[in-house]
Design a protein around this motif. Structure first.
Motif, mmCIF file in Angstrom:
data_model
loop_
_atom_site.group_PDB
_atom_site.id
_atom_site.type_symbol
_atom_site.label_atom_id
_atom_site.label_comp_id
_atom_site.label_asym_id
_atom_site.label_seq_id
_atom_site.Cartn_x
_atom_site.Cartn_y
_atom_site.Cartn_z
ATOM 1 N N UNK A 1 40.405 40.332 39.642
ATOM 2 C CA UNK A 1 38.810 40.779 39.629
ATOM 3 C C UNK A 1 38.880 42.081 40.304
ATOM 4 N N UNK A 2 37.515 42.496 39.987
ATOM 5 C CA UNK A 2 37.320 43.865 40.610
ATOM 6 C C UNK A 2 36.019 43.980 40.911
ATOM 7 N N UNK A 3 35.625 45.061 41.755
ATOM 8 C CA UNK A 3 34.293 45.070 42.281
ATOM 9 C C UNK A 3 33.197 45.174 41.276
ATOM 10 N N UNK A 4 31.999 44.561 41.694
ATOM 11 C CA UNK A 4 30.967 44.823 40.606
ATOM 12 C C UNK A 4 29.692 45.374 41.606
ATOM 13 N N UNK A 5 29.228 44.684 42.493
ATOM 14 C CA UNK A 5 28.119 45.207 43.326
ATOM 15 C C UNK A 5 28.088 44.482 44.611
ATOM 16 N N UNK A 6 27.481 44.916 45.549
ATOM 17 C CA UNK A 6 27.182 44.393 47.058
ATOM 18 C C UNK A 6 25.699 44.167 47.077
ATOM 19 N N UNK A 7 25.475 43.062 47.535
ATOM 20 C CA UNK A 7 23.901 42.514 47.480
ATOM 21 C C UNK A 7 23.437 42.641 48.941
ATOM 22 N N UNK A 8 22.832 43.720 49.574
ATOM 23 C CA UNK A 8 22.182 43.837 50.819
ATOM 24 C C UNK A 8 21.021 43.094 51.194
ATOM 25 N N UNK A 9 20.638 42.999 52.539
ATOM 26 C CA UNK A 9 19.444 42.393 52.773
ATOM 27 C C UNK A 9 19.481 41.599 53.852
ATOM 28 N N UNK A 10 20.804 40.967 54.072
ATOM 29 C CA UNK A 10 20.862 39.853 54.848
ATOM 30 C C UNK A 10 21.106 40.285 56.500
ATOM 31 N N UNK A 11 20.295 39.707 57.253
ATOM 32 C CA UNK A 11 20.598 40.215 58.676
ATOM 33 C C UNK A 11 21.370 39.383 59.627
ATOM 34 N N UNK A 12 22.014 38.362 58.726
ATOM 35 C CA UNK A 12 23.521 37.804 59.390
ATOM 36 C C UNK A 12 24.481 37.341 58.576
ATOM 37 N N UNK A 13 25.450 36.781 59.018
ATOM 38 C CA UNK A 13 26.652 36.359 58.438
ATOM 39 C C UNK A 13 26.288 35.505 57.293
ATOM 40 N N UNK A 14 27.040 35.321 56.183
ATOM 41 C CA UNK A 14 26.679 34.495 54.980
ATOM 42 C C UNK A 14 27.768 33.309 55.076
ATOM 43 N N UNK A 15 26.900 31.981 54.960
ATOM 44 C CA UNK A 15 27.659 30.758 55.513
ATOM 45 C C UNK A 15 27.969 29.714 53.993
#
Length: 521
Positions: free
Chosen positions: A266-280
């Motif tokens: 797999x290869x990088x597609x996109x990074x989704x920003x906007x979270x102010x905390x870690x993702x569970x």
């Protein structure tokens, strides 16, 4: 007394002396004829004067003795007063001690009564204990008999399953080669003729994602063929899209990353920003147009995969959100959090339509594939709860699963649900019968986190989970035995794993930033 007698004698002698002195003067005026008498009186007077002198000396001594006695009497009076004060103090202390003795006697009586009550209660408890012990011994003997009977039944069941498996293997021997050829042909046609789907990438670079929605059979992973470091800090979770073309990963760095999946990696597609905390937790919508993440900043967010924008931000939980899930209704989503609540969200109104107070932290959610209106939640209080969206979650069904739940994952073709627990056991729960069907365990298995996610293969043939030491354990659902252990790969706690929707490869993510792809090589 003696002093008073001497004083009286002294006064009498003085009086007598004065009387004699007067008599002497009177006699002096008498003639010579009274000379002889005068001499006798003089002798008497001298004798009396000597007596007076002696008495005066004795009186002086007595006065001196009186003075000394007065001093001694004064000292004695002082001593007596001090002794009286001491006696008074002693009497006061005696009164205080007597009062204290009375209080202690009363306390002793109360304590004695309490001891008698406790003794009676202890005797009652001892009798109850003896009764319960006898009951326990009876039940334990029954349990041992039932356990032995169960062991025989399991052994017979395994023998029957082995015979059935041998029969099925014989029946499928002729079909297996044809199926493999059909699968190969299907994959070839999918890679050559499948319509290209363009996924936006950073830097205006576009890649073609390939994949298939069909699952002829799931492979048993044996070796890792691709490894990549996907985050700047710990990886918490991962999820594959329903068409298998996108891999989403989330971690402590507050980023949700999308990766284009190919046959060789797999290869990088996109990074989704906007979270102010870690993702569970991460979940894709049914059409893969939306992706949702549960975050440690007490919120859940939904991004659009096409334009990478945040479409919804669900706030309302008072603690970190641990789980999220889309439902069969495209407008309804679910979140579970450490604040002991599950929230149902309406995407049309962008608001919470219902809050379910469960009384325990929720660690995972899953929608039952066989009954899409039902969803299951796993909790810290060692229970799995079942709710029906059709009744607005009014009725709650609770199934006790022995220990704290880390994940719940629905089987694809039945009412079963895979539950991973902190006692290092995977349990299969029948949502219809509301009971535990079977258990999977392995030597050396240790779930390294309260959020370790187990998974079920798309054809319900295998179940898998990662251990805290980096080993992945895979069991066969049909036989209930350990099918394989993947030891050569991860070096830290495996947080999540999943088969691709077509079942042709296996993906796993460890806490130490690494994600790996596995296949039957």
């Amino acid at each position: 007394m003696v002093l008073n007698t001497l004083v009286e004698r002294c006064e009498n002698l003085r009086f007598e002396n004065a009387h004699l002195m007067l008599q002497r003067r009177a006699d002096c005026s008498v003639g010579a004829a009274g000379g002889a008498a005068l001499d006798s009186h003089s002798a008497i007077i001298q004798s009396l004067e000597q007596k007076v002198y002696k008495l005066q000396e004795e009186l002086t001594c007595l006065h001196r003795a009186k003075s000394e006695s007065a001093d001694k009497l004064f000292i004695a009076n002082n001593i007596i007063q001090e002794k009286e004060h001491e006696i008074l103090d002693k009497n006061n202390k005696i009164s205080d001690l007597q009062s204290e003795i009375m209080l202690l006697k009363e306390s002793f009586i109360r304590q004695k009564e309490e001891i008698e009550n406790l003794t009676a209660h202890n005797n009652l408890v001892r009798d109850e204990y003896n009764t319960l012990n006898m009951t326990y011994e009876s039940l334990n003997s029954k349990f041992l008999k039932l356990k032995e009977e169960n062991s025989h039944l399991v052994q017979r069941w395994v023998e029957y399953k082995s015979k059935d498996a041998e029969r099925l293997n014989k029946e499928n021997e002729l079909l297996l080669k044809a199926r493999q050829q059909a699968v190969a042909e299907s994959i070839r046609e999918a890679t050559e003729d499948f319509g290209a789907v363009v996924i936006p990438c950073e830097g205006d670079v576009h890649e073609v994602a390939v994949g298939t929605l069909t699952c002829p059979y799931s492979v048993l992973p044996t070796a890792c063929f691709f490894t990549k470091e996907v985050h700047d800090s710990d990886v918490h979770t991962l999820s594959l899209s329903n068409n298998g073309r996108l891999l989403a990963t989330g971690g402590e760095d507050r980023k949700l990353k999308l990766w284009n999946v190919r046959r060789d990696g797999f290869s990088a597609s996109n990074t989704l920003m906007g979270s102010n905390g870690g993702i569970n937790c991460i979940a894709f919508s049914a059409d893969d147009s939306l992706v949702m993440a549960a975050c440690t900043d007490n919120a859940a967010r939904i991004w659009s995969v096409s334009d990478l924008r945040i479409r919804h931000t669900f706030t309302g939980h008072t603690a970190k959100v641990m789980a999220c899930q889309f439902t069969s209704d495209a407008n309804i989503t679910l979140t579970g959090a450490s604040d002991r609540t599950i929230k149902v969200w309406d995407m049309r109104s962008k608001a919470c339509s219902r809050t379910v107070f469960v009384g325990s932290s929720c660690y995972d959610l899953t929608v039952l594939h066989a009954s899409p209106s039902l969803f299951l939640s796993g909790h810290h209080d060692k229970n799995v709860r079942i709710y029906d969206l059709r009744t607005k979650c009014e009725n709650e069904i609770t199934i006790h699963v022995i220990d704290r739940v880390t994940s719940v994952s629905s089987f694809h073709n039945s009412n079963y649900c895979l539950v991973s627990c902190r006692d290092d056991v995977l349990r299969v729960v029948d949502a219809r019968m509301k009971d535990i069907v079977t258990e999977y365990t392995a030597e050396g298995l240790h779930l390294g986190s309260d959020c370790t996610r187990a998974c079920v293969s798309p054809d319900d043939t295998y179940v898998a989970v990662g251990s805290g030491d980096g080993v992945i354990h895979v069991w066969s659902v049909d036989t209930g035995t350990l099918a394989t252990t993947l030891t050569k790969g991860h070096t830290s706690c495996v947080m999540a794993c999943s088969w691709s929707p077509d079942g042709q490869f296996f993906v796993s993510g460890e806490r130490a930033k690494q994600v790996m792809l596995w296949a039957n090589i």
